[in-house]
Design a protein around this motif. Structure first.
Motif, PDB file in Angstrom:
ATOM      1  N   THR A 234      38.325  59.321  34.218  1.00  0.00           N
ATOM      2  CA  THR A 234      37.741  59.169  35.551  1.00  0.00           C
ATOM      3  C   THR A 234      38.085  57.805  36.143  1.00  0.00           C
ATOM      4  O   THR A 234      38.634  57.725  37.248  1.00  0.00           O
ATOM      5  CB  THR A 234      36.208  59.342  35.530  1.00  0.00           C
ATOM      6  N   VAL A 235      37.796  56.739  35.397  1.00  0.00           N
ATOM      7  CA  VAL A 235      38.032  55.391  35.905  1.00  0.00           C
ATOM      8  C   VAL A 235      39.506  55.152  36.206  1.00  0.00           C
ATOM      9  O   VAL A 235      39.877  54.739  37.319  1.00  0.00           O
ATOM     10  CB  VAL A 235      37.523  54.332  34.898  1.00  0.00           C
ATOM     11  N   MET A 236      40.380  55.421  35.232  1.00  0.00           N
ATOM     12  CA  MET A 236      41.791  55.075  35.397  1.00  0.00           C
ATOM     13  C   MET A 236      42.488  55.884  36.504  1.00  0.00           C
ATOM     14  O   MET A 236      43.231  55.307  37.305  1.00  0.00           O
ATOM     15  CB  MET A 236      42.523  55.208  34.066  1.00  0.00           C
TER      16      MET A 236
ATOM     17  N   VAL B  64      42.973  54.458  44.336  1.00  0.00           N
ATOM     18  CA  VAL B  64      42.385  53.463  45.245  1.00  0.00           C
ATOM     19  C   VAL B  64      43.338  52.288  45.446  1.00  0.00           C
ATOM     20  O   VAL B  64      43.568  51.823  46.583  1.00  0.00           O
ATOM     21  CB  VAL B  64      41.021  52.972  44.710  1.00  0.00           C
ATOM     22  N   ILE B  65      43.916  51.784  44.367  1.00  0.00           N
ATOM     23  CA  ILE B  65      44.868  50.669  44.470  1.00  0.00           C
ATOM     24  C   ILE B  65      46.092  51.084  45.283  1.00  0.00           C
ATOM     25  O   ILE B  65      46.587  50.325  46.128  1.00  0.00           O
ATOM     26  CB  ILE B  65      45.291  50.189  43.068  1.00  0.00           C
ATOM     27  N   SER B  66      46.590  52.286  45.039  1.00  0.00           N
ATOM     28  CA  SER B  66      47.766  52.778  45.766  1.00  0.00           C
ATOM     29  C   SER B  66      47.493  52.842  47.266  1.00  0.00           C
ATOM     30  O   SER B  66      48.339  52.448  48.082  1.00  0.00           O
ATOM     31  CB  SER B  66      48.167  54.160  45.245  1.00  0.00           C
ATOM     32  N   LEU B  67      46.323  53.332  47.634  1.00  0.00           N
ATOM     33  CA  LEU B  67      45.958  53.412  49.051  1.00  0.00           C
ATOM     34  C   LEU B  67      45.769  52.018  49.645  1.00  0.00           C
ATOM     35  O   LEU B  67      46.194  51.742  50.770  1.00  0.00           O
ATOM     36  CB  LEU B  67      44.681  54.237  49.212  1.00  0.00           C
TER      37      LEU B  67
ATOM     38  N   LEU C 159      46.213  44.842  38.337  1.00  0.00           N
ATOM     39  CA  LEU C 159      44.868  45.200  38.805  1.00  0.00           C
ATOM     40  C   LEU C 159      44.351  46.446  38.082  1.00  0.00           C
ATOM     41  O   LEU C 159      43.192  46.494  37.657  1.00  0.00           O
ATOM     42  CB  LEU C 159      44.894  45.453  40.315  1.00  0.00           C
ATOM     43  N   HIS C 160      45.207  47.437  37.957  1.00  0.00           N
ATOM     44  CA  HIS C 160      44.834  48.706  37.313  1.00  0.00           C
ATOM     45  C   HIS C 160      44.382  48.468  35.875  1.00  0.00           C
ATOM     46  O   HIS C 160      43.311  48.915  35.457  1.00  0.00           O
ATOM     47  CB  HIS C 160      46.042  49.640  37.353  1.00  0.00           C
ATOM     48  N   ASN C 161      45.189  47.754  35.133  1.00  0.00           N
ATOM     49  CA  ASN C 161      44.883  47.461  33.737  1.00  0.00           C
ATOM     50  C   ASN C 161      43.616  46.612  33.615  1.00  0.00           C
ATOM     51  O   ASN C 161      42.719  46.920  32.806  1.00  0.00           O
ATOM     52  CB  ASN C 161      46.074  46.745  33.107  1.00  0.00           C
ATOM     53  N   GLY C 162      43.502  45.580  34.435  1.00  0.00           N
ATOM     54  CA  GLY C 162      42.347  44.692  34.363  1.00  0.00           C
ATOM     55  C   GLY C 162      41.049  45.396  34.715  1.00  0.00           C
ATOM     56  O   GLY C 162      40.026  45.216  34.037  1.00  0.00           O
ATOM     57  N   LEU C 163      41.074  46.207  35.765  1.00  0.00           N
ATOM     58  CA  LEU C 163      39.878  46.941  36.158  1.00  0.00           C
ATOM     59  C   LEU C 163      39.505  47.988  35.119  1.00  0.00           C
ATOM     60  O   LEU C 163      38.317  48.238  34.873  1.00  0.00           O
ATOM     61  CB  LEU C 163      40.096  47.596  37.525  1.00  0.00           C
TER      62      LEU C 163
ATOM     63  N   ILE D 200      36.082  50.724  23.367  1.00  0.00           N
ATOM     64  CA  ILE D 200      36.245  51.625  24.512  1.00  0.00           C
ATOM     65  C   ILE D 200      36.957  50.916  25.662  1.00  0.00           C
ATOM     66  O   ILE D 200      37.761  51.522  26.373  1.00  0.00           O
ATOM     67  CB  ILE D 200      34.884  52.202  24.946  1.00  0.00           C
ATOM     68  N   ALA D 201      36.698  49.631  25.840  1.00  0.00           N
ATOM     69  CA  ALA D 201      37.419  48.876  26.863  1.00  0.00           C
ATOM     70  C   ALA D 201      38.923  48.941  26.623  1.00  0.00           C
ATOM     71  O   ALA D 201      39.719  49.174  27.548  1.00  0.00           O
ATOM     72  CB  ALA D 201      36.950  47.421  26.868  1.00  0.00           C
ATOM     73  N   ILE D 202      39.324  48.751  25.377  1.00  0.00           N
ATOM     74  CA  ILE D 202      40.742  48.788  25.026  1.00  0.00           C
ATOM     75  C   ILE D 202      41.310  50.192  25.204  1.00  0.00           C
ATOM     76  O   ILE D 202      42.413  50.371  25.730  1.00  0.00           O
ATOM     77  CB  ILE D 202      40.938  48.292  23.575  1.00  0.00           C
ATOM     78  N   GLU D 203      40.563  51.200  24.788  1.00  0.00           N
ATOM     79  CA  GLU D 203      41.035  52.582  24.920  1.00  0.00           C
ATOM     80  C   GLU D 203      41.182  52.988  26.385  1.00  0.00           C
ATOM     81  O   GLU D 203      42.111  53.710  26.747  1.00  0.00           O
ATOM     82  CB  GLU D 203      40.072  53.537  24.208  1.00  0.00           C
TER      83      GLU D 203
END
Length: 316
Positions: free
Chosen positions: A73-75, A81-84, A225-229, A251-254
């Motif tokens: 869901t998050v990724m 959102v970033i793309s837009l 941004l994607h990875n950090g968020l 879970i953060a890493i996964e």
């Protein structure tokens, strides 16, 4: 020595990418090798797993369930959102969505170990998300990117079965019945996987050499941004849910580390070389950010669980 070579994966990826950028003709004709190389990566992953790794989900079912939910869901949502927000064109957008919609990366288990996370949970999450991703990746890509570009969902599903499901299952079966052989191969499997991904990255860089100078910086920003968020959302969502620190880190890493090699291969097979750039840059960056985070966490005492936790998610 071998471990050092593997840990320096980002360096080899950068060096070979620079070489491919300068000498693209040497790599362009290798375009057809991307899918076979990715299949090798997934086979090596399967060879490191056993049926017990899937059964361990029962022991950690709450943590795994939350992690998988965040993963898918998050990724994907952060990607769109970033793309837009950055005004990406359809090709760039589908590349970002592919990165967000694939399963957790194969490097996450190593990063988790270095970060003093729960390695058993990490392996369970990677195994389950990889299998679920065979079906969820086409659905999510079609739902989020399908409005701007035609997504061949059925063809993508069939390819994922061949590229991911069959090699992983085959590797698990080989590891179950020929464990002596796989134990001898275990030290070199990460090197095989890393080498294959580095070559995939170089091929994609070569195919996009003419356009990277123009669109590369914007996509690099999107990837960071994607990875950090993803890392932040995975960690703090688990903190809010009262999970133990070791589970939050895992879970953060996964969530933050994606199977971007797979996203790259799918982009090349079903879309365009431009759509493969996000996966290519993500492959390099998430190993750098993951290694830095692991180095920090390995020296940082684990925070105490928040007061009045809602549940103990470390157990079944």
């Amino acid at each position: 020595m071998l471990g050092t070579v593997i840990r320096l994966f980002p360096l080899w990826a950068i060096l070979l990418s620079l070489f491919a950028y300068q000498q693209p003709a040497l790599f362009i004709d290798m375009k057809s090798a991307i899918v076979p190389l990715l299949t090798v990566v997934m086979l090596t992953m399967g060879l490191t797993l056993k049926p017990q790794d899937f059964l361990d989900v029962v022991k950690n079912r709450r943590a795994v369930s939350i992690g998988i939910l965040l993963q898918f869901t998050v990724m994907p949502m952060v990607a769109i959102v970033i793309s837009l927000a950055l005004g990406f064109n359809p090709e760039q957008t589908v590349g970002m969505v592919l990165v967000g919609s694939v399963a957790g990366g194969t490097a996450s288990n190593v990063i988790c170990y270095l970060a003093k996370g729960d390695v058993a949970l990490s392996i369970s999450m990677t195994a389950i998300s990889t299998l679920l991703g065979v079906f969820l990746t086409p659905v999510l890509t079609g739902a989020l990117a399908g409005l701007s570009v035609e997504v061949p969902m059925t063809a993508m599903l069939m390819s994922l079965i061949k590229i991911v499901l069959l090699p992983v299952v085959g590797g698990v079966l080989i590891n179950s019945f020929l464990s002596g052989l796989t134990q001898r191969l275990l030290p070199v499997l990460p090197l095989i996987s890393v080498s294959a991904i580095v070559v995939i990255i170089a091929i994609v860089v070569a195919l996009n050499a003419a356009s990277l100078a123009v669109i590369g910086p914007a996509i690099a920003l999107a990837v960071i941004l994607h990875n950090g968020l993803g890392l932040a959302a995975g960690y703090y969502a688990c903190r809010l849910l009262g999970m133990p620190e070791i589970v939050c880190r895992t879970i953060a890493i996964e969530v933050g580390l994606q199977n971007s090699g797979l996203a790259t291969a799918l982009a090349m097979k079903f879309f365009t070389p431009v759509a493969a750039i996000p996966g290519t840059l993500f492959s390099i960056w998430h190993n750098i950010s993951g290694s830095l985070l692991a180095a920090y966490w390995s020296k940082t005492p684990q925070m105490k669980r928040p007061s009045k936790p809602s549940a103990d998610f470390s157990k079944g």
